[in-house]
Design an enzyme around this catalytic site. Structure first.
Site, mmCIF file in Angstrom:
data_model
loop_
_atom_site.group_PDB
_atom_site.id
_atom_site.type_symbol
_atom_site.label_atom_id
_atom_site.label_comp_id
_atom_site.label_asym_id
_atom_site.label_seq_id
_atom_site.Cartn_x
_atom_site.Cartn_y
_atom_site.Cartn_z
ATOM 1 N N ASP A 196 64.201 147.821 -15.620
ATOM 2 C CA ASP A 196 65.363 147.894 -14.666
ATOM 3 C C ASP A 196 66.449 148.101 -15.919
ATOM 4 O O ASP A 196 67.200 147.287 -16.442
ATOM 5 C CB ASP A 196 65.810 146.713 -13.969
ATOM 6 N N TYR B 84 68.541 140.109 -12.462
ATOM 7 C CA TYR B 84 68.955 140.602 -11.233
ATOM 8 C C TYR B 84 68.529 141.933 -11.099
ATOM 9 O O TYR B 84 68.703 143.061 -12.002
ATOM 10 C CB TYR B 84 70.560 140.574 -11.037
ATOM 11 N N LYS C 180 74.647 152.517 -12.565
ATOM 12 C CA LYS C 180 75.919 152.345 -13.331
ATOM 13 C C LYS C 180 76.333 153.328 -14.195
ATOM 14 O O LYS C 180 77.122 154.453 -13.689
ATOM 15 C CB LYS C 180 75.601 151.106 -14.274
HETATM 16 C C1 LIG Z 1 74.107 146.015 -11.305
HETATM 17 C C2 LIG Z 1 72.514 145.761 -11.348
HETATM 18 C C3 LIG Z 1 71.627 146.228 -10.270
HETATM 19 C C4 LIG Z 1 72.113 146.490 -9.038
HETATM 20 O O1 LIG Z 1 73.001 147.752 -9.033
HETATM 21 P P1 LIG Z 1 73.917 148.105 -7.695
HETATM 22 O O2 LIG Z 1 74.666 149.419 -7.948
HETATM 23 O O3 LIG Z 1 75.051 146.844 -7.906
HETATM 24 O O4 LIG Z 1 73.186 147.786 -6.523
HETATM 25 C C5 LIG Z 1 70.323 146.187 -10.569
HETATM 26 N N1 LIG Z 1 69.747 145.934 -11.656
HETATM 27 C C6 LIG Z 1 70.682 145.518 -12.669
HETATM 28 C C7 LIG Z 1 69.927 145.105 -14.145
HETATM 29 C C8 LIG Z 1 71.930 145.466 -12.624
HETATM 30 O O5 LIG Z 1 72.718 145.321 -13.858
#
Ligand SMILES: *Cc1c(COP(=O)(O)O)cnc(C)c1O
Length: 471
Positions: free
Chosen positions: A283, A188, A311
């Site tokens: 990511d 994701y 995060k």
């Molecule tokens: C949570 C997450 C996102 C998206 O971040 P948001 O702050 O929810 O938009 C993108 N990549 C990874 C790996 C994530 O865990």
């Protein structure tokens, strides 16, 4: 009937069957005088206020929430509505207390509502919440991120992980002049159109293969491969020679459950991208500052070209970031022609929470501590599962973990989907009733924090032992 201390209802709301017992050490809000025992077998978790508020929310917000997985669709039952958090704990609006293993989906790595972070936020708040102009705190957080993350020489702050991934993708396309990207099934990267292809937890949980509203054109340049399958990646490179701008991945997957890269997988991706003039994007929105202070790239000793973060770097406030080598980052406006902007980006409150969260993480022993308690937790759950006759597998790295209800091994999303999600739902509910808040989906990683104590872990493992016996 065995009882566990401390995690349960307020005394005034306590079911008759629950016996009062000693209070747990740790945080107690002034308004909460006594913590009482609740039996793990006790299914009468009182959630009247939660239900009332969530029922009202469903008329106001689509599905009653502002982010889908929160709605508990994949585990059933109503979601819990929360009132406050502190350390390793959360309290719902009915006064129930939980040990939290979601940590706001990752940010709460030093524990919720840390005193020092809160104090710094209050000081910053006095000077205002947003300038829409440069502030010193942006430099301070940027310096910390650049010092920490090996691949990052310059950084751009945004407001979410989604924005960070959108920015990094546009930048990779601008820098290479190519348009195609490779992503992995079950990974994701936020909810931007080009990434909503085989995008893991949130989407998988709802059973949506893709989202309506995403134009074909937006995903036509997105190629996908199974995670950990380097041969599939090689084939994509062969059939799209000279056209691939970037390979983006979660260096450890947390959005399809917890899945680690096979030895050599990340190295092979580094090599093939380098050979093809393609950028490698880690990511690290979830893994950044969680697997190590320098993220997965430090942990695995692989240097990507671009890194996205979120995060943890916001310490519970909305922050995202993307960064990388100077020559690439200098393409971003106004240094270069690639446009990307944000009204609230780099605002002093968000920067402050990030700065003080990272500061705590530089204290010696943090990651060893996370590794120890999380290992204790996962091994405890897996041992209990085995004794109860369940097929289970799982693992952890530092403060990130996951377990599946399948014998495994789980190398990719297809493997993850073999997990018995019905059993997971029963496990989740049982743990909730015992006072343990787990992510409400099989396809999400769990998180521990520096505020989790060995006692918290022991309590959780004991609860899991009981729940696993009866599901
Ligand atoms: C949570 C997450 C996102 C998206 O971040 P948001 O702050 O929810 O938009 C993108 N990549 C990874 C790996 C994530 O865990």
């Amino acid at each position: 009937m065995a009882t566990f201390t401390g995690v349960g209802s307020h005394s005034s709301l306590l079911p008759v069957s629950a016996k009062p017992s000693r209070t747990r050490s740790g945080h107690r809000r002034a308004s909460v005088l006594v913590r009482n025992a609740i039996s793990v077998e006790n299914k009468s978790l009182k959630l009247d206020k939660s239900e009332e508020i969530f029922t009202a929310a469903k008329e106001l917000l689509p599905g009653g929430v502002n982010s889908p997985v929160r709605a508990f669709r994949s585990v059933g039952g109503q979601p819990i509505v929360f009132d406050s958090v502190k350390g390793s704990r959360m309290w719902d609006v009915d006064g129930n207390e939980y040990i939290d293993y979601v940590g706001s989906w990752g940010p709460a790595i030093i524990g919720h509502a840390d005193d020092k972070v809160n104090a710094a936020l209050i000081e910053t708040l006095k000077k205002g919440t947003s300038f829409g102009a440069p502030c010193l705190l942006e430099n301070v957080l940027a310096e910390a991120v650049i010092a920490a993350v090996p691949s990052v020489e310059m950084v751009r702050f945004v407001n979410s992980g989604t924005e960070a991934c959108m920015g990094a993708l546009r930048l990779a396309r601008a820098f290479t002049g190519h348009e195609k990207i490779i992503k992995f099934e079950g990974c994701y990267h936020g909810h931007a159109d080009p990434f909503l292809v085989k995008a893991g937890s949130g989407v998988a949980t709802l059973g949506l293969p893709d989202s309506p509203g995403v134009p074909k054109a937006a995903t036509s340049e997105t190629l996908t491969a199974p995670y950990n399958d380097i041969d599939a990646v090689k084939l994509l490179f062969e059939s799209n020679k000279g056209e691939i701008a970037a390979v983006i991945l979660e260096p450890v997957v947390g959005n399809a459950g917890f899945i680690t890269p096979k030895p050599g997988f990340l190295n092979a991706l580094r090599e093939i991208t380098k050979e093809n003039g393609t950028l490698l994007i880690f990511d690290e929105v979830m893994t950044g500052f969680r697997l190590a202070y320098g993220g997965a790239q430090e942990y695995f000793n692989i240097t990507p070209d671009l890194t996205t973060m979120g995060k943890v770097i916001g310490g519970g406030l909305p922050v995202g970031a993307y960064g990388g080598r100077r020559e690439i980052m200098e393409m971003v406006a106004p240094a270069g022609p690639m446009y990307q902007a944000g009204t609230l980006s780099g605002n002093p409150l968000a920067m402050t929470a990030g700065i003080h969260t990272l500061k705590r993480l530089t204290e010696p022993g943090c990651y060893e501590y996370l590794d120890n308690i999380t290992g204790q937790l996962v091994n405890g759950i897996l041992d209990s599962g085995k004794r109860a006759g369940h097929k289970m597998c799982g693992g952890h790295i530092r403060g990130m973990f996951g377990v599946f209800f399948t014998s495994g091994p789980v190398y990719n999303f297809e493997d993850a989907k073999k997990s018995d999600t019905g059993k997971f739902a029963r496990f989740h509910r049982g743990m909730l009733e015992a006072g343990v808040y787990l992510a409400p989906s099989q396809f999400e990683a769990g998180f521990t924090s520096l505020a989790h104590t060995s006692k918290d872990i022991e309590f959780t493992v004991e609860a899991a032992e009981k729940v696993l016996k009866r599901i």
